[in-house]
Design an enzyme around this catalytic site. Structure first.
Site, short mmCIF file in Angstrom:
data_model
loop_
_atom_site.label_atom_id
_atom_site.label_comp_id
_atom_site.label_asym_id
_atom_site.label_seq_id
_atom_site.Cartn_x
_atom_site.Cartn_y
_atom_site.Cartn_z
N GLY A 180 -4.65 -4.27 -3.78
CA GLY A 180 -5.64 -3.23 -4.06
C GLY A 180 -4.86 -2.00 -4.45
O GLY A 180 -4.21 -1.39 -3.60
N HIS A 181 -4.84 -1.67 -5.73
CA HIS A 181 -4.04 -0.55 -6.22
C HIS A 181 -4.97 0.60 -6.64
O HIS A 181 -5.77 0.43 -7.56
CB HIS A 181 -3.15 -1.00 -7.39
CG HIS A 181 -2.11 -2.02 -6.98
ND1 HIS A 181 -1.21 -2.56 -7.85
CD2 HIS A 181 -1.82 -2.55 -5.76
CE1 HIS A 181 -0.41 -3.40 -7.19
NE2 HIS A 181 -0.78 -3.42 -5.92
N LYS A 197 1.62 2.18 -5.12
CA LYS A 197 2.13 1.64 -6.38
C LYS A 197 1.18 1.95 -7.55
O LYS A 197 1.63 2.33 -8.63
CB LYS A 197 2.32 0.12 -6.27
CG LYS A 197 3.34 -0.28 -5.21
CD LYS A 197 3.42 -1.77 -5.02
CE LYS A 197 2.19 -2.36 -4.35
NZ LYS A 197 2.02 -2.00 -2.94
N ASP A 213 0.80 -1.23 0.00
CA ASP A 213 0.00 0.00 0.00
C ASP A 213 0.83 1.28 0.00
O ASP A 213 0.42 2.30 0.55
CB ASP A 213 -0.97 0.00 1.20
CG ASP A 213 -1.85 -1.23 1.22
OD1 ASP A 213 -2.20 -1.71 0.14
OD2 ASP A 213 -2.17 -1.71 2.33
N GLN A 225 1.93 -6.03 -3.25
CA GLN A 225 2.41 -6.16 -1.87
C GLN A 225 3.70 -5.35 -1.69
O GLN A 225 3.90 -4.38 -2.41
CB GLN A 225 2.63 -7.63 -1.46
CG GLN A 225 1.35 -8.44 -1.32
CD GLN A 225 0.74 -8.89 -2.63
OE1 GLN A 225 1.38 -9.52 -3.45
NE2 GLN A 225 -0.51 -8.56 -2.87
P1 GDP Z 1 -0.87 0.34 -3.50
O1 GDP Z 1 -1.44 -0.95 -3.03
O2 GDP Z 1 0.60 0.44 -3.28
O3 GDP Z 1 -1.25 0.69 -4.90
O4 GDP Z 1 -1.51 1.47 -2.56
P2 GDP Z 1 -3.06 1.59 -2.11
O5 GDP Z 1 -3.85 2.09 -3.26
O6 GDP Z 1 -3.53 0.34 -1.46
O7 GDP Z 1 -2.94 2.64 -0.95
C1 GDP Z 1 -2.38 3.91 -1.15
C2 GDP Z 1 -3.44 4.96 -0.78
O8 GDP Z 1 -2.82 6.22 -0.67
C3 GDP Z 1 -4.53 5.11 -1.82
O9 GDP Z 1 -5.72 5.47 -1.19
C4 GDP Z 1 -4.00 6.25 -2.69
O10 GDP Z 1 -5.05 6.96 -3.34
C5 GDP Z 1 -3.34 7.11 -1.65
N1 GDP Z 1 -2.17 7.88 -2.11
C6 GDP Z 1 -1.22 7.54 -3.02
N2 GDP Z 1 -0.25 8.49 -3.07
C7 GDP Z 1 -0.61 9.45 -2.18
C8 GDP Z 1 -0.01 10.68 -1.75
O11 GDP Z 1 1.05 11.08 -2.19
N3 GDP Z 1 -0.68 11.38 -0.79
C9 GDP Z 1 -1.87 10.97 -0.26
N4 GDP Z 1 -2.43 11.72 0.68
N5 GDP Z 1 -2.45 9.83 -0.64
C10 GDP Z 1 -1.83 9.07 -1.58
P1 IMO Z 2 -0.95 -4.20 -2.22
O1 IMO Z 2 -0.50 -4.71 -3.57
C1 IMO Z 2 -0.96 -4.68 2.09
C2 IMO Z 2 -1.01 -8.76 3.65
C3 IMO Z 2 -2.27 -9.23 4.34
C4 IMO Z 2 -1.69 -10.23 5.31
C5 IMO Z 2 -0.56 -10.87 4.50
C6 IMO Z 2 -0.95 -12.17 3.82
O2 IMO Z 2 -2.25 -3.49 -2.27
O3 IMO Z 2 0.14 -3.39 -1.59
P2 IMO Z 2 -2.51 -12.86 1.80
O4 IMO Z 2 -3.91 -12.46 1.43
O5 IMO Z 2 -1.50 -12.50 0.76
O6 IMO Z 2 -2.42 -14.28 2.23
O7 IMO Z 2 -2.16 -12.00 3.11
O8 IMO Z 2 -0.21 -9.92 3.53
N1 IMO Z 2 -1.23 -8.25 2.29
C7 IMO Z 2 -1.18 -6.94 1.97
N2 IMO Z 2 -0.99 -5.85 2.73
N3 IMO Z 2 -1.09 -4.53 0.76
C8 IMO Z 2 -1.24 -5.61 -0.03
O9 IMO Z 2 -1.22 -5.53 -1.38
C9 IMO Z 2 -1.33 -6.89 0.56
N4 IMO Z 2 -1.51 -8.14 0.10
C10 IMO Z 2 -1.43 -8.96 1.17
O10 IMO Z 2 -2.90 -8.17 5.01
O11 IMO Z 2 -1.12 -9.58 6.41
MG MG Z 3 -2.95 -1.67 -1.76
#
Ligand code: GDP
Ligand code: IMO
Ligand code: MG
Length: 430
Positions: A41-42, A17, A14, A231
């Protein structure tokens, strides 16, 4: 011959990415996912649209770019169908520019059943899995019993499916799990299975390819390929905080096995880190904050899982972990996200070493899960101004610059860009 650039997370996932891949996509011809599955979840945000992708690469909104789901990825057809439909609702026809590897493994409904059974059996020691069937599906892959996308085209698919499912059901019963009462996405298991089987048709609307040939051909033609990680490095099956990890190699090495490219074909490795740190699910987190500052990071950073909605645990940035991740991945460029979340903070901290039994170390210990770690923290004055509207790196407040300079110094890797909001438009290249 061009090379594959890589974009991956350096923390516990998270890091942002999805947003960054979307921003970088105009510079590439092909965006390819190499591991993970719908546990990811991107999030992408632009023009007032917010969209969360699970299995589909984050270049999909650029319709002139090819997106590839590589052999190292797991596909849950029902979830995938939902993703495709959500894109259609936003006017994006993914069938035009999304290709899928014939070798990508499938997540069966019974893998999800088994995931739930395993977690229940672990009790207090549970991993906090996203319950998408990731662990059991990769287990079958390694055990050589899995089913792949290409297998859905063969006449004995139904029999092989049934055989594998029966094994899963048996194991779940052995674990004492209530198989008969199990529901998926709010419907009884048997009904979900029917929906899952129907969803295979949706999969068949896409170009199913030998993606290793496709990607290597692209490289020979001088096309630019970006590999998108899911991840983060600290969730890597080998190097993460085992067993509190996911079941794939999230580090750069995973690009070679997950796309079929040679190590010598890997180019730049861009690593993403938040300006602080989060983790969702169980497992060690040395810089975790249990106080008002932790709550503030969670609230201001909207730190709730994009897949499960669970609140993410929050803490200061951990340079011990970041240095480790930079080493494992061969990171050439750093991308820092979300400093804006700390705009109002008087003070910002960074962990530069761990203190274990009074001894300082800058290495991740083997027994990370059991040993008591005191983070050694360095303090920085806050910048106390909103940074989201700033459009040049050089215009960032001096206190934030000092903090970013320290990240560069401590990690030994230069910062390529900083992201200052969820929106596509807010990225400052250095
Ligand atoms: P990913 O899994 O690495 O793609 O990240 P996620 O989407 O799960 O979580 C990142 C969260 O931070 C999302 O809600 C994005 O919209 C938000 N986000 C990304 N870059 C920034 C930033 O520079 N500032 C803020 N405030 N939010 C951001
Ligand atoms: P993105 O791509 C954050 C965590 C889960 C759990 C562990 C194992 O959005 O960054 P799994 O379902 O893979 O067996 O879970 O890994 N986990 C993540 N945490 N971002 C993710 O993906 C994750 N994918 C798995 O919360 O602790
Ligand atoms: Mg994510």
């Amino acid at each position: 011959m061009s090379k594959v650039d890589v974009l991956l997370g350096l923390q516990w996932g998270d890091e942002g990415k999805g947003k960054v891949v979307d921003v970088l996509t105009p510079q590439y011809d092909v965006i390819a996912r190499f591991q993970g599955g719908p546990n990811a979840g991107h999030t992408l945000e632009f023009n007032g649209i917010k969209h969360v992708l699970r299995t589909i690469p984050s270049g999909i909104f650029h319709q002139d770019k090819i997106n590839v789901i590589g052999n190292g990825v797991l596909i849950e057809p029902r979830i995938f169908k939902g993703e495709v439909e959500a894109l259609t609702e936003k006017g994006v026809d993914a069938t035009r520019n999304l290709y899928i590897s014939l070798k990508a493994h499938l997540i069966l409904p019974s893998h999800r059943l088994l995931d739930a059974a395993n977690e229940q059996a672990k009790g207090k020691a549970k991993i906090g899995s996203t319950l998408k069937g990731i662990g059991p599906a990769y287990t079958d892959k390694v055990a050589r019993t899995g089913l792949r996308v290409g297998d859905t085209l063969s006449s004995d698919f139904a029999q092989r499916y049934e055989h594998l499912k029966q094994q899963h059901v048996q194991t779940a019963r052995m674990l004492g799990f209530d198989v008969d009462g199990f529901q998926l996405e709010g419907v009884p298991f048997a009904e979900y299975e029917r929906l899952w089987v129907d969803s295979l048709q949706s999969l068949h609307q896409f170009r199913l390819i030998s993606s290793e040939y496709f990607i290597n051909q692209c490289l020979r033609e001088g096309k630019k390929v970006l590999a998108e990680g899911a991840q983060g490095s600290m969730l890597d099956i080998d190097f993460g905080s085992y067993p509190f990890v996911t079941s794939s190699n999230t580090v750069t090495a995973g690009v070679c096995s997950g796309l079929g490219v040679a190590p010598s074909a890997v180019g730049r490795v861009m690593g993403i880190t938040k300006a602080y740190c989060t983790r969702v699910g169980a497992g060690p987190f040395p810089t975790e904050l249990f106080d008002a500052t932790g709550d503030q990071l969670c609230r201001l950073g909207h730190e709730f899982g994009s897949v499960t909605g669970r609140p993410r645990r929050c803490g200061w940035i951990d340079l011990v972990a970041l240095r480790y991740a930079c080493m494992l991945n061969g990171v050439t460029d750093l991308f820092v996200t979300k400093p804006d979340v700390m705009d109002d903070f008087d003070e910002v901290k960074m962990c530069t070493a761990y203190s274990i039994d009074g001894q300082q170390t800058t290495e991740i210990p083997f027994n990370l899960n059991t040993v008591k770690i005191e983070p050694v923290l360095k303090s920085f004055a806050g910048w106390k101004q909103s940074v989201s509207g700033i459009h040049a790196y050089g215009q960032l407040p001096q206190n934030l610059r000092s903090y970013l300079d320290a990240i560069e110094q401590e990690s030994g890797v230069h910062i390529m860009a900083v992201s200052t909001s969820p929106d596509r438009k807010d990225v400052l290249f250095k």
